[in-house]
Design a protein around this motif. Sequence first.
Motif, PDB file in Angstrom:
ATOM      1  N   LEU A   1      44.799  35.053  51.652  1.00 43.93           N
ATOM      2  CA  LEU A   1      45.501  36.260  51.867  1.00 43.93           C
ATOM      3  C   LEU A   1      45.823  36.687  50.378  1.00 43.93           C
ATOM      4  O   LEU A   1      45.822  37.913  50.422  1.00 43.93           O
ATOM      5  CB  LEU A   1      46.820  35.850  52.513  1.00 43.93           C
ATOM      6  CG  LEU A   1      46.489  35.573  54.160  1.00 43.93           C
ATOM      7  CD1 LEU A   1      47.904  34.852  54.458  1.00 43.93           C
ATOM      8  CD2 LEU A   1      46.236  36.747  54.840  1.00 43.93           C
ATOM      9  N   ALA A   2      46.373  36.021  49.480  1.00 47.66           N
ATOM     10  CA  ALA A   2      46.612  36.755  48.206  1.00 47.66           C
ATOM     11  C   ALA A   2      45.537  37.246  47.288  1.00 47.66           C
ATOM     12  O   ALA A   2      45.458  38.393  47.031  1.00 47.66           O
ATOM     13  CB  ALA A   2      47.347  35.484  47.171  1.00 47.66           C
ATOM     14  N   ALA A   3      44.161  36.532  47.662  1.00 45.60           N
ATOM     15  CA  ALA A   3      43.286  36.953  47.099  1.00 45.60           C
ATOM     16  C   ALA A   3      42.774  38.575  47.738  1.00 45.60           C
ATOM     17  O   ALA A   3      42.114  39.435  46.906  1.00 45.60           O
ATOM     18  CB  ALA A   3      41.838  36.127  47.249  1.00 45.60           C
ATOM     19  N   ALA A   4      42.969  38.511  49.076  1.00 43.13           N
ATOM     20  CA  ALA A   4      42.391  39.853  49.638  1.00 43.13           C
ATOM     21  C   ALA A   4      43.341  40.706  49.404  1.00 43.13           C
ATOM     22  O   ALA A   4      42.608  41.896  49.283  1.00 43.13           O
ATOM     23  CB  ALA A   4      42.591  39.317  51.218  1.00 43.13           C
ATOM     24  N   MET A   5      44.620  40.582  49.229  1.00 41.99           N
ATOM     25  CA  MET A   5      45.477  41.381  48.589  1.00 41.99           C
ATOM     26  C   MET A   5      45.077  42.236  47.060  1.00 41.99           C
ATOM     27  O   MET A   5      45.080  43.236  46.990  1.00 41.99           O
ATOM     28  CB  MET A   5      46.849  41.129  48.700  1.00 41.99           C
ATOM     29  CG  MET A   5      47.524  40.787  49.991  1.00 41.99           C
ATOM     30  SD  MET A   5      47.471  42.049  51.262  1.00 41.99           S
ATOM     31  CE  MET A   5      49.116  43.205  50.636  1.00 41.99           C
ATOM     32  N   GLN A   6      44.826  41.189  46.352  1.00 43.93           N
ATOM     33  CA  GLN A   6      44.369  41.523  45.039  1.00 43.93           C
ATOM     34  C   GLN A   6      42.869  42.474  44.919  1.00 43.93           C
ATOM     35  O   GLN A   6      42.715  43.222  44.378  1.00 43.93           O
ATOM     36  CB  GLN A   6      44.094  40.536  44.316  1.00 43.93           C
ATOM     37  CG  GLN A   6      44.053  40.671  42.518  1.00 43.93           C
ATOM     38  CD  GLN A   6      44.738  39.442  41.724  1.00 43.93           C
ATOM     39  OE1 GLN A   6      44.527  38.544  42.073  1.00 43.93           O
ATOM     40  NE2 GLN A   6      45.355  40.025  40.790  1.00 43.93           N
ATOM     41  N   PHE A   7      41.984  41.976  46.042  1.00 45.98           N
ATOM     42  CA  PHE A   7      40.597  42.581  46.142  1.00 45.98           C
ATOM     43  C   PHE A   7      40.930  44.117  46.449  1.00 45.98           C
ATOM     44  O   PHE A   7      40.302  44.927  45.908  1.00 45.98           O
ATOM     45  CB  PHE A   7      39.718  41.902  46.851  1.00 45.98           C
ATOM     46  CG  PHE A   7      38.444  42.755  46.952  1.00 45.98           C
ATOM     47  CD1 PHE A   7      37.576  42.782  46.315  1.00 45.98           C
ATOM     48  CD2 PHE A   7      38.400  43.546  48.253  1.00 45.98           C
ATOM     49  CE1 PHE A   7      36.410  43.411  46.493  1.00 45.98           C
ATOM     50  CE2 PHE A   7      37.236  44.141  48.424  1.00 45.98           C
ATOM     51  CZ  PHE A   7      36.354  44.230  47.602  1.00 45.98           C
ATOM     52  N   SER A   8      41.882  44.206  47.326  1.00 48.09           N
ATOM     53  CA  SER A   8      42.005  45.687  47.854  1.00 48.09           C
ATOM     54  C   SER A   8      42.740  46.479  46.840  1.00 48.09           C
ATOM     55  O   SER A   8      43.083  47.756  47.139  1.00 48.09           O
ATOM     56  CB  SER A   8      43.063  45.449  49.112  1.00 48.09           C
ATOM     57  OG  SER A   8      42.413  44.710  49.948  1.00 48.09           O
ATOM     58  N   GLY A   9      43.269  45.896  45.657  1.00 43.49           N
ATOM     59  CA  GLY A   9      43.546  46.881  44.549  1.00 43.49           C
ATOM     60  C   GLY A   9      44.876  46.388  44.054  1.00 43.49           C
ATOM     61  O   GLY A   9      45.370  47.168  42.672  1.00 43.49           O
ATOM     62  N   PHE A  10      45.668  45.503  44.562  1.00 43.09           N
ATOM     63  CA  PHE A  10      47.069  45.288  44.043  1.00 43.09           C
ATOM     64  C   PHE A  10      46.738  44.666  42.698  1.00 43.09           C
ATOM     65  O   PHE A  10      46.196  43.752  42.399  1.00 43.09           O
ATOM     66  CB  PHE A  10      47.776  44.301  44.860  1.00 43.09           C
ATOM     67  CG  PHE A  10      48.208  44.869  46.207  1.00 43.09           C
ATOM     68  CD1 PHE A  10      49.423  45.814  45.999  1.00 43.09           C
ATOM     69  CD2 PHE A  10      47.653  45.100  47.301  1.00 43.09           C
ATOM     70  CE1 PHE A  10      50.039  46.256  47.190  1.00 43.09           C
ATOM     71  CE2 PHE A  10      48.403  45.859  48.495  1.00 43.09           C
ATOM     72  CZ  PHE A  10      49.353  46.237  48.307  1.00 43.09           C
ATOM     73  N   ARG A  11      47.627  45.237  41.700  1.00 42.52           N
ATOM     74  CA  ARG A  11      47.532  44.733  40.359  1.00 42.52           C
ATOM     75  C   ARG A  11      48.114  43.427  40.142  1.00 42.52           C
ATOM     76  O   ARG A  11      47.617  42.608  39.351  1.00 42.52           O
ATOM     77  CB  ARG A  11      48.142  45.725  39.316  1.00 42.52           C
ATOM     78  CG  ARG A  11      48.134  45.627  37.857  1.00 42.52           C
ATOM     79  CD  ARG A  11      48.959  46.693  37.225  1.00 42.52           C
ATOM     80  NE  ARG A  11      48.932  46.751  35.858  1.00 42.52           N
ATOM     81  CZ  ARG A  11      49.627  47.221  35.015  1.00 42.52           C
ATOM     82  NH1 ARG A  11      50.257  47.992  35.261  1.00 42.52           N
ATOM     83  NH2 ARG A  11      49.164  47.156  33.477  1.00 42.52           N
ATOM     84  N   SER A  12      49.328  43.206  40.790  1.00 46.27           N
ATOM     85  CA  SER A  12      49.827  42.046  40.622  1.00 46.27           C
ATOM     86  C   SER A  12      50.216  41.544  42.142  1.00 46.27           C
ATOM     87  O   SER A  12      50.911  42.160  42.916  1.00 46.27           O
ATOM     88  CB  SER A  12      51.105  42.013  39.930  1.00 46.27           C
ATOM     89  OG  SER A  12      50.781  42.611  38.463  1.00 46.27           O
ATOM     90  N   VAL A  13      49.988  40.296  42.431  1.00 49.96           N
ATOM     91  CA  VAL A  13      50.281  39.517  43.369  1.00 49.96           C
ATOM     92  C   VAL A  13      50.796  38.202  43.389  1.00 49.96           C
ATOM     93  O   VAL A  13      50.213  37.336  42.476  1.00 49.96           O
ATOM     94  CB  VAL A  13      48.888  39.361  44.423  1.00 49.96           C
ATOM     95  CG1 VAL A  13      49.089  38.504  45.766  1.00 49.96           C
ATOM     96  CG2 VAL A  13      48.299  40.681  44.653  1.00 49.96           C
ATOM     97  N   ILE A  14      52.121  37.907  43.736  1.00 47.13           N
ATOM     98  CA  ILE A  14      52.918  36.784  43.993  1.00 47.13           C
ATOM     99  C   ILE A  14      52.800  36.285  45.269  1.00 47.13           C
ATOM    100  O   ILE A  14      53.257  36.794  46.219  1.00 47.13           O
ATOM    101  CB  ILE A  14      54.422  37.059  43.354  1.00 47.13           C
ATOM    102  CG1 ILE A  14      54.426  37.639  41.806  1.00 47.13           C
ATOM    103  CG2 ILE A  14      54.905  35.730  43.264  1.00 47.13           C
ATOM    104  CD1 ILE A  14      55.654  37.876  41.608  1.00 47.13           C
TER     105      ILE A  14
END
Length: 994
Positions: free
Chosen positions: A953-966
């Motif tokens: 899930l975290a990688a999917a959010m980052q792939f979608s463009g989120f610069r920072s994901v915690i």
Amino acid sequence: MADDVGRRRAALKRCPLGHCLRSGFLNNLANSLLGRFRQRSVPSDLDESIELDRAALLLRPPGHSDRSQSLNNLAASLRDRFRQRGVLADLDESIELHRAALLLRPPGHSDRSVSLNNLAASLGDRFRQRGVPSDLDESIELLRAALLLRPPGHSDRSLSLNNLAASLRDRFRQRGVPSDLDESIELHRAALLLHPPGHSDRSVSLNNLAASLGDRFRQRGVSSDLDESIELLRAALLLRPPGHSDRSLSLNNLAAILRDRFRQRGVPSDLDESIELLRAALLLRPPGHSDRSLSLNNLAAILRDRFRQRGVPSDLDESIELLRAALLLRPPGHSDRSVSLSNLSASLGDRFRQRGVPSDLDESIELLRAALLLRPPGHSDRSMSLNNLAASLGDRFRQRGVPSDLDESIELDRAALLLRPPGHSDRSMSLNNLAVSLRDRFRQRGVSSDLDESIELDRAALLLRPPGHSDRSQSLNNLANGLRDRFRQRAVSSDLDETFSLFLQLPSISYAVSRADLTAAKSWAAAAEETNHSSALLAYQTALKFLDQHVTLLSSSSRHFDVLRMATASLAVDAFSCSVRHGAPTTAVELVEQGRAVFWSQLARLSSPFDGFSLPGDTGGVLAEGFEQLSFSLRSAFDQSTEDQSPQIRQLVIQWNGVVSRIRMLPDSSRFLLPPLFSNLQKAAEEGPVIIVNASQYGCDALIVLIDQNPVHVSIGITRAQVSELSSDFHSVAEQFGSSDHQNKLVGILRKLWHHIVDPVVQALRKSNVRPGSRIWWCPTAEFTLLPLHAAGPYERERDNLSEIYISSYTPTLATLVRARQRVSRYASTQYFVGIGQGKPDRGKELRCVAPELAAIAQHLVPIVTSFTSLEDSDATVQGVLDALTHNQWLHLACHGTPNRQRPFESSFAMRDGPLMIKDIIRSNWQHPEFAFLSACHTTVGGETSPDESIHLAAAMQFSGFRSVIGSMWSVDDEVARQGDWTARGLRWHCTRP
């Protein structure tokens, strides 16, 4: 037609035996019955027609003026019966009768051209049945003679043009001589000119010319031939409206050529239209129709194609049922029965490989045995049947280990090889297959002679696969592995030297890279590691170069993800370890980046191939357009091909590589679609160091990537097996949240993480002057991806835990982090923040502290952000979340996280109305997302068999463009006080950063 038959029966009754006109009346009734058979396909009409023709012939003995007519008529009826029932004796007799008729029609006879044509047609049928080249050559010479007797202006000239063209096309298909096909096309064009609009045979000429153009397209790949063929077939179909006797044929032919275009250009509508046309053709060939089995077979084949492209099980199941129905219509004795047996076997083999049901493999083998019996010595397809049966028995041996299957496979491979002598196009394949089977038997039983013979066969195959051959790497790999096996057995140093001499030829491969090339390079790396050979690092670099070239040409379908997952297993982490051991830390970063999270890298490449590149001028625009078209065609061709190196794909790859090379010659585009260099990856550390934590079978290490210096190496005193054990323990504890003792177990795991991994990294960060309170990014590999590194700590009063020293985030790769930062809006000064909480999902336990969590977040952020919106409970639906993220760049998400380790693309956040899955997230088109805090369980838990692909899930959010994901390791109800504290600190730090 029925009235005509009745009238002729009555007339015959008026001509008793001995009547001088009886033979004529017998002939007339036979012709009427033959016509009715051709219209209605009633077998008794054909049988009666033949008996009447025989009776008429007896009344026309040698010397009778009409004997040649009776010989011709009986021959024609016997030929029809052969075509219906496949009895060879009927065809042989037809040919002898036509020869006798031709002798009675010498040069100058008005019907000589008819006899030449008819004898040629029957010889053509026998060629197609038995494959004797002399029958086809004689047929062509007879047709040339007939054409000379039908000069321009002759009423049957178009018929002769068409027939000669068809036979030349048959010879082209047998021998591949281009001039035969070119002449066939010219003859068909001449015939079409004699069938102008309005002519009753125009649709036939349109169809025939289209067929030959389709053949030429398949041989030479010229798109104009394909397009013209399709237009001709559409025109023919318009001339065969509903009710036309040949409409089903036109539907079938247009479907076939659209399938070809789909394979070339990958337009899904061509494949779907082809299936619909074949369904329509099948409806026009109901039970009892002579071509029903052909339609069943064709529809089954294209459904199998669609299954291979899209992976829908129902397409494969329907294909199998259609093939079963076709087989019932091709009973013992039918000329196409062996084809149906082979096709059904192939589809069952596909289903076995997809679902692993043993009965499918067993049935596939029995069908192949039956097909082989119908292809006796001398049959043109016997070697293919021997090869296919051997391969399936080999599959069953590898599944069940029954020695007799392997022994039989070897004997079949030997028999196939005998039928593929020097000069045969498939000889190298048979040499290779037999060598592989013998090597399998050596590995099972240890008989040295099997290994020696296998090596000699591999040498022979390699000679037939010179540099540039698409299967050369397979032969290099097989021979090298055989020599390596013999070195292990006998310790002859020359075998080991030759092994690496073969492997060292791999880097020179420059054609389209296939899985076989990648497999060979991986074998090289394994052999080098095993023997401590100096070429180990080069082997990994070659393997990862091949991986990058191969995946560039694959689609992002789930089927190809499975291929990539198998191809990349441990490759990147082992390459990292090798580089570190060789003192090359920047190379380690480049290689691990190149071989991990391949799915995300490929998806980014396909979604925006020119991301970061601006192609200048008109030339750049033309190249960009050409590149995108070729990429689409090539990916679709790979989706449809069972062989990575089909001639069509090779041609597309040549064009694709040419465009890529031209793009790389443009200013500032030399790195187009090449893996990033360390200098580019180092940009990931602009806002804080990135720590790559690597677990390899050869050792565990960490590299700290800093913005202003080379990576810092941190030795980790733990093995990959111990990391795997920690991961397993953690996930067992995670499943026990809420139980009385889970916290003590969890703290024990977090202490081990601190002691073995995190504390050494922290000490190295401090030595590198990374101040406490700074932001750090973890980039874990292998089993490390499944562990909560950010939460590690001694959990003792006198010592800080990691969450109290640094603020941790995760990134699946450095390139992902760089790409996410590049997409951040450079001009947006406002900060729109949404807090989303779902405490009462459609499934799973209630989370009672979601509302307090969101309230605490709001309290910290309202003074900082421009706008804060809260979305809770009934408003927190799948669509609600997707919509909210089109208007907000900052996100805090509090809910259940649900990993699916068997099907990672279905991992999800639990919303009120159902799961928000990874596959939904990556289809989103959010505008400038920047920061996401995922207060949910298991947000960094990926696939069970592919942790390095980071499908979580975290990688999917980052792939979608989120610069920072915690990403959190637990949901808000667990350890609320601790989570609330470091969550707020992380958010506050990120929102107030310079």
